[in-house]
Scaffold this motif. Structure first.
Motif, short mmCIF file in Angstrom:
data_model
loop_
_atom_site.label_atom_id
_atom_site.label_comp_id
_atom_site.label_asym_id
_atom_site.label_seq_id
_atom_site.Cartn_x
_atom_site.Cartn_y
_atom_site.Cartn_z
N GLY A 17 0.81 -1.22 0.00
CA GLY A 17 0.00 0.00 0.00
C GLY A 17 0.83 1.27 0.00
O GLY A 17 0.42 2.31 0.50
N GLY A 18 2.02 1.20 -0.60
CA GLY A 18 2.90 2.38 -0.64
C GLY A 18 2.83 3.11 -1.97
O GLY A 18 1.83 3.02 -2.69
N ASN A 19 3.92 3.81 -2.32
CA ASN A 19 3.96 4.61 -3.55
C ASN A 19 3.76 3.78 -4.80
O ASN A 19 3.05 4.18 -5.72
CB ASN A 19 5.34 5.30 -3.69
N GLU A 20 4.41 2.63 -4.84
CA GLU A 20 4.31 1.77 -6.02
C GLU A 20 2.88 1.25 -6.18
O GLU A 20 2.35 1.25 -7.29
CB GLU A 20 5.28 0.58 -5.87
N SER A 39 -2.84 -5.16 2.36
CA SER A 39 -1.63 -4.56 2.94
C SER A 39 -1.86 -4.24 4.40
O SER A 39 -2.99 -3.96 4.81
CB SER A 39 -1.28 -3.27 2.18
N ASP A 40 -0.78 -4.29 5.19
CA ASP A 40 -0.93 -3.96 6.61
C ASP A 40 -0.99 -2.44 6.81
O ASP A 40 -1.56 -1.96 7.78
CB ASP A 40 0.20 -4.58 7.45
N SER A 41 -0.42 -1.69 5.86
CA SER A 41 -0.57 -0.23 5.96
C SER A 41 -0.80 0.34 4.56
O SER A 41 -0.33 -0.23 3.57
CB SER A 41 0.68 0.39 6.57
N ILE A 62 0.61 -10.13 4.48
CA ILE A 62 0.58 -11.47 3.90
C ILE A 62 1.76 -12.29 4.41
O ILE A 62 2.91 -11.86 4.29
CB ILE A 62 0.60 -11.41 2.36
N THR A 79 3.62 -5.21 -4.75
CA THR A 79 4.42 -3.98 -4.69
C THR A 79 5.05 -3.80 -3.31
O THR A 79 5.35 -2.68 -2.90
CB THR A 79 3.53 -2.74 -4.98
N THR A 80 5.20 -4.90 -2.56
CA THR A 80 5.73 -4.73 -1.21
C THR A 80 7.23 -4.44 -1.26
O THR A 80 7.89 -4.64 -2.29
CB THR A 80 5.51 -5.99 -0.31
N ASN A 81 7.75 -3.99 -0.14
CA ASN A 81 9.20 -3.75 -0.06
C ASN A 81 9.92 -4.99 0.50
O ASN A 81 11.06 -4.91 0.92
CB ASN A 81 9.49 -2.51 0.79
N SER A 103 6.74 -5.24 -8.66
CA SER A 103 7.44 -3.96 -8.88
C SER A 103 8.96 -4.09 -8.79
O SER A 103 9.67 -3.24 -9.31
CB SER A 103 6.99 -2.96 -7.82
N ASP A 104 9.43 -5.13 -8.10
CA ASP A 104 10.89 -5.24 -7.95
C ASP A 104 11.48 -6.35 -8.82
O ASP A 104 12.63 -6.74 -8.63
CB ASP A 104 11.26 -5.46 -6.47
N1 LIG Z 1 8.87 -0.54 -10.93
C1 LIG Z 1 9.14 0.67 -10.54
O1 LIG Z 1 9.03 1.62 -11.32
C2 LIG Z 1 9.61 0.90 -9.14
C3 LIG Z 1 9.87 2.19 -8.68
C4 LIG Z 1 10.24 2.37 -7.33
C5 LIG Z 1 10.34 1.27 -6.49
N2 LIG Z 1 10.11 0.02 -6.98
C6 LIG Z 1 10.11 -1.19 -6.08
O2 LIG Z 1 8.82 -1.27 -5.45
C7 LIG Z 1 8.95 -1.64 -4.07
C8 LIG Z 1 7.90 -0.89 -3.24
O3 LIG Z 1 8.15 0.50 -3.26
P1 LIG Z 1 7.25 1.52 -2.43
O4 LIG Z 1 7.86 2.85 -2.63
O5 LIG Z 1 5.82 1.34 -2.73
O6 LIG Z 1 7.54 0.99 -0.92
P2 LIG Z 1 6.78 1.36 0.42
O7 LIG Z 1 7.69 0.99 1.54
O8 LIG Z 1 6.22 2.73 0.35
O9 LIG Z 1 5.51 0.37 0.45
C9 LIG Z 1 5.58 -0.98 0.72
C10 LIG Z 1 4.20 -1.45 1.15
O10 LIG Z 1 4.18 -2.86 1.25
C11 LIG Z 1 3.46 -3.24 2.43
N3 LIG Z 1 3.92 -4.57 2.82
C12 LIG Z 1 5.17 -4.97 3.14
N4 LIG Z 1 5.18 -6.29 3.42
C13 LIG Z 1 3.91 -6.75 3.24
C14 LIG Z 1 3.30 -8.03 3.34
N5 LIG Z 1 3.98 -9.11 3.70
N6 LIG Z 1 1.97 -8.11 3.08
C15 LIG Z 1 1.25 -7.03 2.72
N7 LIG Z 1 1.79 -5.80 2.61
C16 LIG Z 1 3.10 -5.65 2.86
C17 LIG Z 1 3.81 -2.16 3.44
O11 LIG Z 1 2.82 -2.08 4.45
C18 LIG Z 1 3.77 -0.91 2.54
O12 LIG Z 1 2.45 -0.43 2.41
C19 LIG Z 1 10.39 -1.26 -3.69
O13 LIG Z 1 10.89 -2.30 -2.90
C20 LIG Z 1 11.15 -1.16 -5.02
O14 LIG Z 1 11.94 -2.31 -5.20
C21 LIG Z 1 9.75 -0.17 -8.27
#
Ligand SMILES: NC(=O)c1ccc[n+]([C@@H]2O[C@H](COP(=O)([O-])OP(=O)(O)OC[C@H]3O[C@@H](n4cnc5c(N)ncnc54)[C@H](O)[C@@H]3O)[C@@H](O)[C@H]2O)c1
Ligand SMILES: C[C@@]1(CC(=O)O)C2=NC(=C\c3[nH]c(c(CCC(=O)O)c3CC(=O)O)Cc3[nH]c(c(CC(=O)O)c3CCC(=O)O)/C=C3\N/C(=C\2)[C@@H](CCC(=O)O)[C@]3(C)CC(=O)O)/[C@H]1CCC(=O)O
Length: 217
Positions: A17-20, A39-41, A62, A79-81, A103-104
């Protein structure tokens, strides 16, 4: 290969639930599909989409994939980190032949996202470097947007609207594809229709296009 996905009626799970997650949800938000975030947040924008019922939320972290199995998604976007959980989701989806994006991990994803220039939701131009440099895609988008705005005009958007209506009617009443193509080209190059569009008389231009099709022999 750049393709356009038809997601109408599909069930899509977005994990994280982050930026991605926000970027990925935004790109499918108007696709008439069902979107569930797990997502947890979640960030502010996603919270707002949940609030106005654009998407659904399952607030949980998850750990195992049982909760996904029960939901039977058509597409999973992770899209998790947490690299490990993303990889687990990819492997799980591939086993079940469910379309998956992480995303990664562009190499194991079933699709990737281009940088899109949009003109009034009618024309989309995609810029893509095949994963070599997303940052350059973004930069080229911003450079080309200025240049393209001088080439793609309001008149082109209006002509597309007229062509859409004309094609539908032409398919109903003109029997062969060859003739339909000729008729649509006539409409596209008709000076009178051009002028009406330039004068802002789109309805009249549309009427003339319909007349051309009805009189087509
Ligand atoms: N493809 C692209 O263009 C691009 C660009 C930037 C980053 N990324 C990748 O995307 C990933 C995510 O980036 P972001 O900025 O959204 O990160 P972020 O930290 O803002 O968000 C991660 C989200 O994942 C959730 N999360 C983590 N573990 C979880 C689980 N087990 N179950 C459910 N939810 C879970 C967290 O609560 C959080 O909401 C980065 O790790 C990076 O590798 C890709
Ligand atoms: C075009 C755009 C569309 C969109 O996201 O909608 C897009 N990324 C954008 C921006 C951007 N992304 C990243 C940066 C930081 C700088 C950099 O890394 O360059 C910037 C720039 C910024 O944010 O300023 C980081 C990043 N990107 C990927 C990974 C994973 C990896 O490579 O392993 C990582 C983490 C890398 C790391 O861990 O370091 C992977 C991909 N990103 C793609 C698309 C696909 C290939 C597109 C192509 O080939 O052109 C691909 C392959 C798959 C996919 O994600 O679909 C969008 C511009 C939007 C706009 O136009 O405004």
């Amino acid at each position: 290969m750049i393709i356009n996905l038809n997601l109408e009626g599909k069930k899509i799970i977005v994990v994280g639930g982050g930026n991605e997650a926000e970027k990925r949800i935004k790109s499918i938000l108007n696709e008439k599909c069902e979107i569930l975030v797990i997502s947890d947040s979640i960030n502010k924008q996603i919270k707002n989409w949940v609030k106005i019922k654009k998407i659904k939320l399952k607030k949980q972290k998850i750990e195992n994939l049982k909760c996904i199995t029960e939901l039977k998604p058509d597409l999973i976007i992770t899209t998790t980190n947490d690299r490990k959980i993303n990889q687990k989701i990819i492997t799980y989806a591939k086993k079940r032949k469910t379309i998956v994006y992480s995303s990664d991990n562009p190499d194991d994803s079933d699709f990737s996202n281009a940088s899109i220039i949009d003109f009034e939701k009618t024309i989309q131009i995609a810029i893509f470097t095949g994963g070599k440099s997303p940052a350059m895609s973004k930069k080229i988008k911003s450079k080309s947007e200025k240049a393209l705005k001088k080439v793609i005009l309001k008149e082109d958007i209006d002509q597309i609207k007229i062509q859409k209506i004309s094609r539908k009617l032409a398919k109903e009443i003109i029997p062969t594809q060859f003739e339909r193509k000729q008729c649509l080209n006539n409409i596209m190059n008709d000076k009178h229709i051009d002028q009406l569009i330039k004068d802002g008389q789109v309805k009249k231009a549309e009427k003339r296009a319909i007349e051309i099709i009805k009189k087509w022999k």
